[in-house]
Design an enzyme around this catalytic site. Structure first.
Site, PDB file in Angstrom:
ATOM      1  N   TYR A   1      78.731  29.052  18.676  1.00  0.00           N
ATOM      2  CA  TYR A   1      77.985  28.210  19.007  1.00  0.00           C
ATOM      3  C   TYR A   1      76.786  28.862  18.959  1.00  0.00           C
ATOM      4  CZ  TYR A   1      76.051  23.816  21.051  1.00  0.00           C
ATOM      5  OH  TYR A   1      75.706  22.599  21.772  1.00  0.00           O
TER       6      TYR A   1
ATOM      7  N   LYS B   1      73.059  28.171  17.543  1.00  0.00           N
ATOM      8  CA  LYS B   1      71.867  27.370  18.294  1.00  0.00           C
ATOM      9  C   LYS B   1      70.689  28.505  18.407  1.00  0.00           C
ATOM     10  CE  LYS B   1      73.696  22.709  18.810  1.00  0.00           C
ATOM     11  NZ  LYS B   1      72.852  22.167  17.874  1.00  0.00           N
TER      12      LYS B   1
END
Ligand SMILES: NC(=O)c1ccc[n+]([C@@H]2O[C@H](COP(=O)([O-])OP(=O)(O)OC[C@H]3O[C@@H](n4cnc5c(N)ncnc54)[C@H](OP(=O)(O)O)[C@@H]3O)[C@@H](O)[C@H]2O)c1
Length: 266
Positions: A150, A154
């Site tokens: 993740y 990002k």
């Protein structure tokens, strides 16, 4: 006065749905992208008398991205604001995730936003006007354990915005990366299960020091970015984001790493 046209991805649920509905009540013409035909049907009915319209948009498809943008431009003459909100988190040990899991999250969280920027750019460039808001995350500015994939997706989205900002500035197009910390969903049934105990539950003082962000606060920030003729490229939101990013900046790397390990090992 002409209503500003906003396209938001991931408008079917959570933060994206809330932002779409709120902007509509504040006088924006909103298109809420979503990939599920079932949700399009359902929300078309729910939103019949509101200034928000669901639109077919799976951001892993080049065709969907270009078709959705073209449809809106044909109808409204252009798009003033793109909010890249669609995204998801992968949590847990990297051992439990495959390379396909990694590619999938990059395809949605990072390349999906790139597809959308590519799709709106020619129209914003022609008009010499546009705002692009990428919803990144605290995990896009701080690499925390259990969030490797993740965070990677990002961080890459952050880098995309920071770099592209320079390329698009000459066309009066502004890119803002909005990095929220943990958000409290108003719908408590949406509480996500975590494979680890969240830091706020290990150290109760953090609940007071770092309250959750609300959808409302984020929406207000988005409106202020839309209304700002020269918005910042980076907005970090939430006490957790502000405190941890400041600590990481001032602490020596070895102290920061020890602190992170301590919190995670508890
Ligand atoms: N929640 C937090 O604490 C938090 C904190 C910081 C940042 N964020 C970021 O904020 C954004 C919204 O999060 P949220 O909490 O509202 O999550 P959410 O409730 O899970 O909503 C995510 C949205 O993204 C959509 N989506 C997923 N894959 C898609 C695809 N391939 N094409 C189009 N749409 C897709 C989902 O659509 P479906 O309904 O079809 O699945 C859903 O509408 C995300 O980018 C997230 O990373 C969240």
């Amino acid at each position: 006065m002409r209503k500003k046209v906003v396209l938001i991805t991931g408008g079917s649920s959570g933060l994206g749905k809330y932002i779409a509905e709120s902007l509509a009540t504040k006088g924006y013409r909103v298109f809420a992208g979503m990939r599920s035909k079932k949700k399009i049907l359902l929300l078309s009915k729910q939103w019949r008398n509101k200034s928000v319209q669901p639109i077919q948009l799976n951001i892993t498809s080049d065709k969907d991205c270009f078709d959705a943008v073209e449809k809106i431009v044909k109808k409204e003459g252009g798009i003033d604001v793109l909010v890249n909100n669609a995204g998801y988190a992968l949590v847990g040990s990297f051992e439990n995730h495959t390379s396909q899991d990694f590619q999938d999250i990059l395809n949605v969280n990072t390349v999906g936003s790139f597809r959308m920027i590519k799709a709106v750019f020619p129209f914003m460039k022609k008009r010499k006007d546009g705002k692009i808001i990428n919803i990144t995350s605290l995990n896009g500015v701080l690499a925390l354990p259990s969030f490797a994939m993740y965070c990677s997706s990002k961080f890459a989205l952050e880098a995309l915005g920071l770099s592209l900002k320079h390329e698009v500035a000459k066309y009066n197009i502004h890119i803002t990366n909005l990095a929220p910390g943990a958000i409290q969903s108003p719908d408590h049934s949406q509480k996500k299960e975590m494979p680890h105990k969240p830091a706020r539950e290990k150290f109760l003082i953090l609940k007071i020091l770092m309250p959750f962000l609300t959808y409302k606060k984020i929406t207000e920030k988005i409106i202020s970015i839309i209304n700002n003729s020269n918005p910042p490229v980076e907005v970090i939101m939430g006490a957790d984001s502000l405190i941890t990013t400041s600590l990481q900046r001032v602490l020596p790397r070895s102290v920061w790493d020890k602190m992170v390990s301590y919190v995670w090992s508890k």
